[in-house]
Design a protein around this motif. Structure first.
Motif, mmCIF file in Angstrom:
data_model
loop_
_atom_site.group_PDB
_atom_site.id
_atom_site.type_symbol
_atom_site.label_atom_id
_atom_site.label_comp_id
_atom_site.label_asym_id
_atom_site.label_seq_id
_atom_site.Cartn_x
_atom_site.Cartn_y
_atom_site.Cartn_z
ATOM 1 N N PHE A 1 -11.156 -5.509 -2.792
ATOM 2 C CA PHE A 1 -10.163 -5.073 -1.813
ATOM 3 C C PHE A 1 -10.722 -3.969 -0.925
ATOM 4 C CE2 PHE A 1 -6.434 -2.578 -0.445
ATOM 5 C CZ PHE A 1 -5.794 -3.560 0.281
ATOM 6 N N LEU A 2 -11.517 -3.072 -1.494
ATOM 7 C CA LEU A 2 -12.159 -2.032 -0.688
ATOM 8 C C LEU A 2 -13.078 -2.659 0.357
ATOM 9 C CD1 LEU A 2 -12.821 0.907 -0.030
ATOM 10 C CD2 LEU A 2 -14.555 0.818 -1.837
ATOM 11 N N GLU A 3 -13.834 -3.669 -0.051
ATOM 12 C CA GLU A 3 -14.714 -4.384 0.877
ATOM 13 C C GLU A 3 -13.892 -5.081 1.964
ATOM 14 O OE1 GLU A 3 -17.677 -8.182 0.630
ATOM 15 O OE2 GLU A 3 -17.817 -6.736 -1.003
ATOM 16 N N PHE A 4 -12.806 -5.756 1.546
ATOM 17 C CA PHE A 4 -11.902 -6.394 2.505
ATOM 18 C C PHE A 4 -11.373 -5.365 3.509
ATOM 19 C CE2 PHE A 4 -7.353 -6.676 3.422
ATOM 20 C CZ PHE A 4 -7.340 -7.762 4.272
ATOM 21 N N SER A 5 -10.923 -4.209 3.025
ATOM 22 C CA SER A 5 -10.377 -3.164 3.896
ATOM 23 C C SER A 5 -11.411 -2.703 4.914
ATOM 24 C CB SER A 5 -9.886 -1.973 3.066
ATOM 25 O OG SER A 5 -8.810 -2.363 2.244
ATOM 26 N N ASN A 6 -12.671 -2.627 4.499
ATOM 27 C CA ASN A 6 -13.733 -2.250 5.431
ATOM 28 C C ASN A 6 -13.921 -3.306 6.514
ATOM 29 O OD1 ASN A 6 -14.169 0.162 4.097
ATOM 30 N ND2 ASN A 6 -15.853 -0.634 2.861
ATOM 31 N N TYR A 7 -13.816 -4.578 6.144
ATOM 32 C CA TYR A 7 -13.926 -5.650 7.137
ATOM 33 C C TYR A 7 -12.773 -5.602 8.148
ATOM 34 C CZ TYR A 7 -17.878 -8.117 5.072
ATOM 35 O OH TYR A 7 -19.123 -8.462 4.628
ATOM 36 N N CYS A 8 -11.623 -5.069 7.738
ATOM 37 C CA CYS A 8 -10.477 -4.958 8.652
ATOM 38 C C CYS A 8 -10.775 -4.047 9.832
ATOM 39 C CB CYS A 8 -9.236 -4.450 7.907
ATOM 40 S SG CYS A 8 -8.514 -5.669 6.798
ATOM 41 N N LEU B 1 -4.681 1.865 8.115
ATOM 42 C CA LEU B 1 -5.212 1.028 7.059
ATOM 43 C C LEU B 1 -6.626 0.540 7.346
ATOM 44 C CD1 LEU B 1 -2.099 -1.210 6.209
ATOM 45 C CD2 LEU B 1 -3.093 0.572 4.804
ATOM 46 N N ASN B 2 -6.992 0.490 8.634
ATOM 47 C CA ASN B 2 -8.341 0.016 8.948
ATOM 48 C C ASN B 2 -9.151 1.072 9.685
ATOM 49 O OD1 ASN B 2 -7.043 -0.173 11.443
ATOM 50 N ND2 ASN B 2 -8.093 -2.050 12.033
ATOM 51 N N GLY B 3 -8.805 2.342 9.476
ATOM 52 C CA GLY B 3 -9.490 3.411 10.191
ATOM 53 C C GLY B 3 -10.537 4.157 9.390
ATOM 54 N N ALA B 4 -10.712 3.831 8.111
ATOM 55 C CA ALA B 4 -11.678 4.548 7.274
ATOM 56 C C ALA B 4 -13.110 4.296 7.729
ATOM 57 C CB ALA B 4 -11.510 4.155 5.810
ATOM 58 N N VAL B 5 -13.353 3.118 8.275
ATOM 59 C CA VAL B 5 -14.683 2.741 8.755
ATOM 60 C C VAL B 5 -14.575 2.498 10.258
ATOM 61 C CG1 VAL B 5 -16.459 0.936 8.646
ATOM 62 C CG2 VAL B 5 -15.318 1.690 6.560
ATOM 63 N N LYS B 6 -15.542 2.978 11.008
ATOM 64 C CA LYS B 6 -15.580 2.735 12.456
ATOM 65 C C LYS B 6 -16.437 1.491 12.690
ATOM 66 C CE LYS B 6 -15.361 4.380 16.814
ATOM 67 N NZ LYS B 6 -14.373 3.742 17.589
ATOM 68 N N LEU C 1 0.551 -8.177 3.808
ATOM 69 C CA LEU C 1 -0.189 -8.209 2.548
ATOM 70 C C LEU C 1 -0.886 -6.882 2.292
ATOM 71 C CD1 LEU C 1 -1.792 -11.762 2.809
ATOM 72 C CD2 LEU C 1 -0.050 -11.037 1.158
ATOM 73 N N HIS C 2 -1.544 -6.354 3.306
ATOM 74 C CA HIS C 2 -2.313 -5.113 3.160
ATOM 75 C C HIS C 2 -1.394 -3.946 2.786
ATOM 76 C CE1 HIS C 2 -6.282 -3.191 4.701
ATOM 77 N NE2 HIS C 2 -5.794 -2.501 3.693
ATOM 78 N N VAL C 3 -0.242 -3.850 3.452
ATOM 79 C CA VAL C 3 0.709 -2.779 3.148
ATOM 80 C C VAL C 3 1.238 -2.937 1.730
ATOM 81 C CG1 VAL C 3 2.984 -1.817 3.708
ATOM 82 C CG2 VAL C 3 1.371 -2.309 5.539
ATOM 83 N N GLN C 4 1.639 -4.139 1.351
ATOM 84 C CA GLN C 4 2.192 -4.347 0.012
ATOM 85 C C GLN C 4 1.187 -3.990 -1.076
ATOM 86 O OE1 GLN C 4 3.692 -8.375 0.058
ATOM 87 N NE2 GLN C 4 5.530 -7.790 1.149
ATOM 88 N N ILE C 5 -0.070 -4.309 -0.869
ATOM 89 C CA ILE C 5 -1.107 -3.968 -1.842
ATOM 90 C C ILE C 5 -1.346 -2.461 -1.854
ATOM 91 C CG2 ILE C 5 -3.570 -4.200 -2.395
ATOM 92 C CD1 ILE C 5 -3.300 -7.090 -1.162
ATOM 93 N N THR C 6 -1.394 -1.863 -0.698
ATOM 94 C CA THR C 6 -1.687 -0.438 -0.583
ATOM 95 C C THR C 6 -0.613 0.433 -1.217
ATOM 96 O OG1 THR C 6 -2.941 -0.840 1.435
ATOM 97 C CG2 THR C 6 -2.199 1.411 1.072
ATOM 98 N N VAL C 7 0.634 0.053 -1.071
ATOM 99 C CA VAL C 7 1.737 0.905 -1.556
ATOM 100 C C VAL C 7 2.441 0.313 -2.775
ATOM 101 C CG1 VAL C 7 2.119 1.913 0.724
ATOM 102 C CG2 VAL C 7 3.445 -0.069 0.029
ATOM 103 N N ALA C 8 1.796 -0.581 -3.480
ATOM 104 C CA ALA C 8 2.440 -1.304 -4.588
ATOM 105 C C ALA C 8 3.144 -0.392 -5.579
ATOM 106 C CB ALA C 8 1.420 -2.163 -5.322
ATOM 107 N N SER C 9 2.573 0.739 -5.891
ATOM 108 C CA SER C 9 3.179 1.601 -6.902
ATOM 109 C C SER C 9 4.161 2.604 -6.306
ATOM 110 C CB SER C 9 2.085 2.350 -7.664
ATOM 111 O OG SER C 9 1.338 3.138 -6.767
ATOM 112 N N SER D 1 5.127 2.866 8.721
ATOM 113 C CA SER D 1 4.159 3.962 8.635
ATOM 114 C C SER D 1 2.706 3.523 8.559
ATOM 115 C CB SER D 1 4.466 4.819 7.402
ATOM 116 O OG SER D 1 5.777 5.297 7.444
ATOM 117 N N TYR D 2 2.431 2.467 7.816
ATOM 118 C CA TYR D 2 1.050 2.023 7.650
ATOM 119 C C TYR D 2 0.668 1.150 8.833
ATOM 120 C CZ TYR D 2 1.161 3.934 2.982
ATOM 121 O OH TYR D 2 1.242 4.794 1.922
ATOM 122 N N LYS D 3 -0.495 1.458 9.421
ATOM 123 C CA LYS D 3 -0.849 0.816 10.691
ATOM 124 C C LYS D 3 -2.303 0.368 10.720
ATOM 125 C CE LYS D 3 2.514 3.645 13.074
ATOM 126 N NZ LYS D 3 2.875 4.318 14.304
#
Length: 189
Positions: A58-65, A1-6, A94-102, A115-117
């Protein structure tokens, strides 16, 4: 979940980072909550969670993670380690619930939390590992009739595992810890 940005900047205090991330996600969730649900409950509907997950905020938040990748947890005092992991557990839920909401059905919730880490201090951890292998690391497994069925699903790291350095040392079970690490409750009021 926080690996898209180094994360390349200098690491800050781990506790400060996780508290700041919780402070960043809260107003995003509040903004997307339906007006009629705000006074009584902050429970968001799946459609609201999907909207959060697709938002620019949320994308910005995910990058800060990504900063969690480089925080130093092992040097924290034991109480600070525990607080860090309790806050991170909430953040990860919170992050997992938002990511997999659908995509989440009642039967797939455990799989989603397994699974989500996040990468934290260079170690990949799921929400289930944070709860059972870190926060409850020094606790015994539950002794209820179905525990034999669930024990293989509950991760515990061996005492010789190098990841145990991340765990706060809690010499005895923490009273009421189940209320703190609960993924969410719905109120009847």
């Amino acid at each position: 979940l926080n690996g898209a940005v180094k994360w390349t900047a200098r690491p800050r205090n781990a506790c400060d980072v996780v508290v700041e991330l919780l402070a960043r996600i809260s107003p995003i969730l509040i903004r997307f909550a339906k007006e009629e649900s705000q006074p009584q409950s902050m429970a968001l509907e799946p459609s609201e969670l999907r909207a959060v997950g697709l938002s620019e905020e949320f994308l910005e938040f995910s990058n800060y993670c990504a900063e969690l990748q480089v925080v130093e947890v092992t040097s924290l005092k034991e109480t600070d380690k525990l607080l860090f992991w309790l806050n991170l557990h909430t953040l990860l839920c919170l992050h997992v619930q938002i990511t997999v909401a659908s995509k989440v059905t009642p039967g797939s919730v455990f799989k989603a939390f397994s699974s989500y880490k996040y990468t934290v201090s260079g170690v990949l951890v799921s929400q289930v590992e944070v709860e059972h292998a870190i926060i409850r690391a020094h606790s015994s497994r539950p002794s209820f009739f179905a525990s034999a069925l669930f024990a293989p699903l509950i991760p515990k790291w061996s005492k010789s595992d190098s990841r145990m350095q991340l765990c706060p040392y809690v010499p005895e079970a923490i009273p009421f810890i189940s209320f703190v690490v609960c993924q969410g409750l719905a109120s009847s009021s």
